[in-house]
Design a protein around this motif. Structure first.
Motif, PDB file in Angstrom:
ATOM      1  N   ALA A 126       0.805  -1.224   0.000  1.00 14.40           N
ATOM      2  CA  ALA A 126       0.000   0.000   0.000  1.00 14.40           C
ATOM      3  C   ALA A 126       0.841   1.279   0.000  1.00 14.40           C
ATOM      4  O   ALA A 126       0.454   2.276  -0.629  1.00 14.40           O
ATOM      5  N   ASP A 127       1.953   1.288   0.696  1.00 11.78           N
ATOM      6  CA  ASP A 127       2.775   2.491   0.803  1.00 11.78           C
ATOM      7  C   ASP A 127       4.082   2.361   0.024  1.00 11.78           C
ATOM      8  O   ASP A 127       5.048   3.078   0.286  1.00 11.78           O
ATOM      9  N   ASN A 128       4.097   1.460  -0.936  1.00  8.42           N
ATOM     10  CA  ASN A 128       5.313   1.191  -1.712  1.00  8.42           C
ATOM     11  C   ASN A 128       5.160   1.778  -3.108  1.00  8.42           C
ATOM     12  O   ASN A 128       4.272   1.362  -3.865  1.00  8.42           O
ATOM     13  N   PRO A 129       5.993   2.723  -3.508  1.00 12.15           N
ATOM     14  CA  PRO A 129       5.857   3.353  -4.834  1.00 12.15           C
ATOM     15  C   PRO A 129       6.111   2.402  -5.991  1.00 12.15           C
ATOM     16  O   PRO A 129       5.798   2.733  -7.143  1.00 12.15           O
ATOM     17  N   ASP A 130       6.664   1.225  -5.703  1.00 12.55           N
ATOM     18  CA  ASP A 130       6.894   0.248  -6.761  1.00 12.55           C
ATOM     19  C   ASP A 130       5.644  -0.577  -7.066  1.00 12.55           C
ATOM     20  O   ASP A 130       5.681  -1.464  -7.925  1.00 12.55           O
ATOM     21  N   TRP A 131       4.564  -0.278  -6.337  1.00 10.51           N
ATOM     22  CA  TRP A 131       3.302  -0.981  -6.556  1.00 10.51           C
ATOM     23  C   TRP A 131       2.230   0.029  -6.949  1.00 10.51           C
ATOM     24  O   TRP A 131       2.227   1.166  -6.486  1.00 10.51           O
ATOM     25  N   ALA A 132       1.305  -0.417  -7.806  1.00  9.52           N
ATOM     26  CA  ALA A 132       0.141   0.385  -8.186  1.00  9.52           C
ATOM     27  C   ALA A 132      -1.122  -0.363  -7.771  1.00  9.52           C
ATOM     28  O   ALA A 132      -1.133  -1.605  -7.717  1.00  9.52           O
ATOM     29  N   TYR A 133      -2.180   0.396  -7.484  1.00  8.99           N
ATOM     30  CA  TYR A 133      -3.441  -0.224  -7.052  1.00  8.99           C
ATOM     31  C   TYR A 133      -4.617   0.463  -7.726  1.00  8.99           C
ATOM     32  O   TYR A 133      -4.659   1.689  -7.860  1.00  8.99           O
ATOM     33  N   GLY A 134      -5.565  -0.325  -8.136  1.00  9.20           N
ATOM     34  CA  GLY A 134      -6.833   0.192  -8.644  1.00  9.20           C
ATOM     35  C   GLY A 134      -7.938  -0.742  -8.209  1.00  9.20           C
ATOM     36  O   GLY A 134      -7.747  -1.969  -8.175  1.00  9.20           O
ATOM     37  N   GLY A 135      -9.068  -0.186  -7.836  1.00  6.22           N
ATOM     38  CA  GLY A 135     -10.157  -1.041  -7.364  1.00  6.22           C
ATOM     39  C   GLY A 135     -11.467  -0.309  -7.291  1.00  6.22           C
ATOM     40  O   GLY A 135     -11.627   0.789  -7.822  1.00  6.22           O
ATOM     41  N   GLY A 136     -12.430  -0.924  -6.626  1.00  3.06           N
ATOM     42  CA  GLY A 136     -13.757  -0.338  -6.524  1.00  3.06           C
ATOM     43  C   GLY A 136     -14.569  -1.001  -5.432  1.00  3.06           C
ATOM     44  O   GLY A 136     -14.039  -1.759  -4.604  1.00  3.06           O
ATOM     45  N   ALA A 195      -1.682 -18.007 -22.175  1.00  7.24           N
ATOM     46  CA  ALA A 195      -2.354 -17.095 -21.256  1.00  7.24           C
ATOM     47  C   ALA A 195      -3.753 -16.746 -21.766  1.00  7.24           C
ATOM     48  O   ALA A 195      -3.954 -16.596 -22.975  1.00  7.24           O
ATOM     49  N   PRO A 196      -4.735 -16.600 -20.866  1.00  3.54           N
ATOM     50  CA  PRO A 196      -6.068 -16.145 -21.271  1.00  3.54           C
ATOM     51  C   PRO A 196      -6.034 -14.648 -21.591  1.00  3.54           C
ATOM     52  O   PRO A 196      -5.031 -13.971 -21.323  1.00  3.54           O
ATOM     53  N   PRO A 197      -7.123 -14.104 -22.145  1.00  3.02           N
ATOM     54  CA  PRO A 197      -7.106 -12.704 -22.614  1.00  3.02           C
ATOM     55  C   PRO A 197      -6.652 -11.683 -21.581  1.00  3.02           C
ATOM     56  O   PRO A 197      -5.870 -10.769 -21.910  1.00  3.02           O
ATOM     57  N   PHE A 198      -7.113 -11.785 -20.346  1.00  4.60           N
ATOM     58  CA  PHE A 198      -6.736 -10.803 -19.322  1.00  4.60           C
ATOM     59  C   PHE A 198      -5.226 -10.776 -19.135  1.00  4.60           C
ATOM     60  O   PHE A 198      -4.606  -9.706 -19.059  1.00  4.60           O
ATOM     61  N   TRP A 199      -4.624 -11.956 -19.068  1.00  3.39           N
ATOM     62  CA  TRP A 199      -3.195 -12.019 -18.798  1.00  3.39           C
ATOM     63  C   TRP A 199      -2.363 -11.740 -20.040  1.00  3.39           C
ATOM     64  O   TRP A 199      -1.221 -11.284 -19.933  1.00  3.39           O
ATOM     65  N   LYS A 200      -2.910 -11.968 -21.221  1.00  4.21           N
ATOM     66  CA  LYS A 200      -2.225 -11.523 -22.429  1.00  4.21           C
ATOM     67  C   LYS A 200      -2.095 -10.004 -22.438  1.00  4.21           C
ATOM     68  O   LYS A 200      -1.036  -9.456 -22.772  1.00  4.21           O
ATOM     69  N   ALA A 201      -3.178  -9.340 -22.060  1.00  2.00           N
ATOM     70  CA  ALA A 201      -3.141  -7.874 -21.995  1.00  2.00           C
ATOM     71  C   ALA A 201      -2.137  -7.399 -20.954  1.00  2.00           C
ATOM     72  O   ALA A 201      -1.432  -6.403 -21.154  1.00  2.00           O
ATOM     73  N   ALA A 202      -2.061  -8.110 -19.818  1.00  2.00           N
ATOM     74  CA  ALA A 202      -1.104  -7.742 -18.774  1.00  2.00           C
ATOM     75  C   ALA A 202       0.336  -7.917 -19.264  1.00  2.00           C
ATOM     76  O   ALA A 202       1.203  -7.079 -18.984  1.00  2.00           O
ATOM     77  N   LEU A 203       0.591  -8.992 -20.000  1.00  2.00           N
ATOM     78  CA  LEU A 203       1.928  -9.198 -20.554  1.00  2.00           C
ATOM     79  C   LEU A 203       2.304  -8.052 -21.494  1.00  2.00           C
ATOM     80  O   LEU A 203       3.415  -7.507 -21.415  1.00  2.00           O
ATOM     81  N   ARG A 204       1.377  -7.661 -22.335  1.00  2.00           N
ATOM     82  CA  ARG A 204       1.650  -6.534 -23.231  1.00  2.00           C
ATOM     83  C   ARG A 204       1.882  -5.263 -22.436  1.00  2.00           C
ATOM     84  O   ARG A 204       2.729  -4.431 -22.805  1.00  2.00           O
ATOM     85  N   GLY A 205       1.137  -5.115 -21.337  1.00  2.00           N
ATOM     86  CA  GLY A 205       1.307  -3.935 -20.492  1.00  2.00           C
ATOM     87  C   GLY A 205       2.664  -3.858 -19.834  1.00  2.00           C
ATOM     88  O   GLY A 205       3.080  -2.782 -19.373  1.00  2.00           O
ATOM     89  N   ASP A 280       2.308   3.567 -14.689  1.00  2.00           N
ATOM     90  CA  ASP A 280       1.465   3.724 -15.872  1.00  2.00           C
ATOM     91  C   ASP A 280       0.001   3.767 -15.432  1.00  2.00           C
ATOM     92  O   ASP A 280      -0.637   2.729 -15.252  1.00  2.00           O
ATOM     93  N   GLN A 281      -0.536   4.989 -15.255  1.00  3.01           N
ATOM     94  CA  GLN A 281      -1.906   5.129 -14.784  1.00  3.01           C
ATOM     95  C   GLN A 281      -2.907   4.584 -15.802  1.00  3.01           C
ATOM     96  O   GLN A 281      -3.957   4.045 -15.440  1.00  3.01           O
ATOM     97  N   GLY A 282      -2.583   4.716 -17.076  1.00  2.40           N
ATOM     98  CA  GLY A 282      -3.456   4.167 -18.104  1.00  2.40           C
ATOM     99  C   GLY A 282      -3.609   2.670 -17.976  1.00  2.40           C
ATOM    100  O   GLY A 282      -4.714   2.126 -18.145  1.00  2.40           O
ATOM    101  N   LEU A 283      -2.504   1.987 -17.657  1.00  2.00           N
ATOM    102  CA  LEU A 283      -2.555   0.542 -17.459  1.00  2.00           C
ATOM    103  C   LEU A 283      -3.378   0.202 -16.225  1.00  2.00           C
ATOM    104  O   LEU A 283      -4.163  -0.755 -16.234  1.00  2.00           O
TER     105      LEU A 283
END
Length: 343
Positions: A126-136, A195-205, A280-283
């Motif tokens: 949570a407080d590590n700049p090397d990690w990003a988080y998004g949720g809802g 890889a399934p579609p979600f993880w293919k997109a993550a690999l590209r990211g 990468d906020q877009g990712l």
């Protein structure tokens, strides 16, 4: 059935910025707002004057003003003012221990004398700049334990999420489940698959090839009272899977805070924390959007499950794939039983 002497995620900070929030947690109707020092406050959502919901009021200089007659409440649950009236003799309303930590508002709906902030679940990312988080946040009309069952057995991904994270290899690899230090763990490791579609997109990211075989992992961890953290990811095959160097993989933690509202409704705080391409906020936005669609598919299924269970009252049957959820329920049952025996 849920534990009350525990810390639950009740809200996100933006939900109480400049306004009160009414939310039921473990059958407790609570109003959340920021007090005069900017820290969160949690009170019984009840005005001691005529019983109006305080959450329909407003916050002025850290004081909660009832929207019915203007009675002002202090952060300890004491009536402190009202235009033209004396209210200092009014009884206090209940206050609840509340903390702001890791980007969430946490509440303890049980015995306040037992509330230790050090018991709040620690989030290393949570407080590590090397990690990003998004949720809802979603509201599910089902028993919170159904959500835990769902997250502790990911076999359903093959059928419920076939266009995103599901694939047939999931059901072909049996999970292993165990209990460890008061938590329940279910693991599944798949090798040399596509890889399934979600993880293919993550690999590209993460600027990695998405058309080569990968090793995939799912490690689901249940922590009482109702949190599930899932280590997930894929690595290019042959580089060590879960233990692979970051240059060859994309890995994340699916964050699930499952907060009971009532016995048949749940506040579900979901998200994904990742340690690749973190700036990468877009990712982040893309992953969050895709993940939200996955959880909406779960929402429809679990709410219909709740209706069916209430309609038939038939017992639920368990298979070996249900081991993680069964361990989690056993932990919940034990903690609730211990709490009730000492209350």
């Amino acid at each position: 059935m849920f534990q009350k002497n525990a810390w639950y995620v009740a809200a996100t900070p933006d939900e109480i910025d400049g306004k009160p929030l009414g939310r039921k947690i473990c059958n407790e109707q609570i109003v959340f707002y920021r007090g005069p020092d900017g820290k969160p406050v949690a009170l019984d959502d009840y005005c001691p004057h005529r019983g109006a919901p305080l959450s329909l009021g407003k916050v002025e200089s850290g004081k909660l003003i009832c929207g019915y007659h203007g009675l002002g409440m202090g952060s300890e649950g004491k009536a402190v003012s009202m235009p033209g009236q004396r209210v200092s003799g009014f009884p206090c309303v209940q206050s609840y221990p509340v903390e702001e930590r890791y980007g969430f508002i946490w509440v303890w709906p049980g015995d306040k004398d037992k509330a230790d902030p050090e018991l709040i679940h620690k989030l290393h990312w949570a407080d590590n700049p090397d990690w990003a988080y998004g949720g809802g946040l979603y509201h599910f009309n089902c028993d919170y334990r159904f959500v835990i069952d769902n997250l502790m057995d990911l076999t359903h991904e093959t059928y419920l999420h076939p266009t995103s994270i599901g694939q047939r290899e999931i059901e072909e690899v049996p999970p292993t489940s165990r209990m460890e230090n008061g938590s329940a763990i279910t693991s599944r490791f798949m090798h040399n698959i596509m890889a399934p579609p979600f993880w293919k997109a993550a690999l590209r990211g993460n600027n990695l090839k998405d058309d080569v075989p990968v090793d995939r992992w799912q490690i689901c961890r249940f922590f009482p009272p109702s949190h599930v953290m899932i280590d997930v990811g894929v690595a290019h095959a042959g580089h060590g899977g879960f233990e692979a160097d970051p240059a060859h993989k994309v890995s994340s933690v699916v964050v699930d805070f499952i907060t009971p509202e009532t016995e048949t409704s749940t506040w579900y705080f979901w998200g994904m924390a990742r340690n690749f391409n973190a700036r990468d906020q877009g990712l982040t936005d893309q992953i969050t959007s895709n993940l939200s669609k996955v959880f909406l598919e779960d929402k429809e299924m679990l709410e219909r499950q709740q209706v069916n269970v209430e309609r038939t009252r038939r017992p639920l049957l368990s298979l070996n794939i249900d081991g993680g959820g069964m361990h989690a329920r056993k932990i919940i049952d034990q903690l609730v039983s211990e709490e009730q025996s000492t209350s």
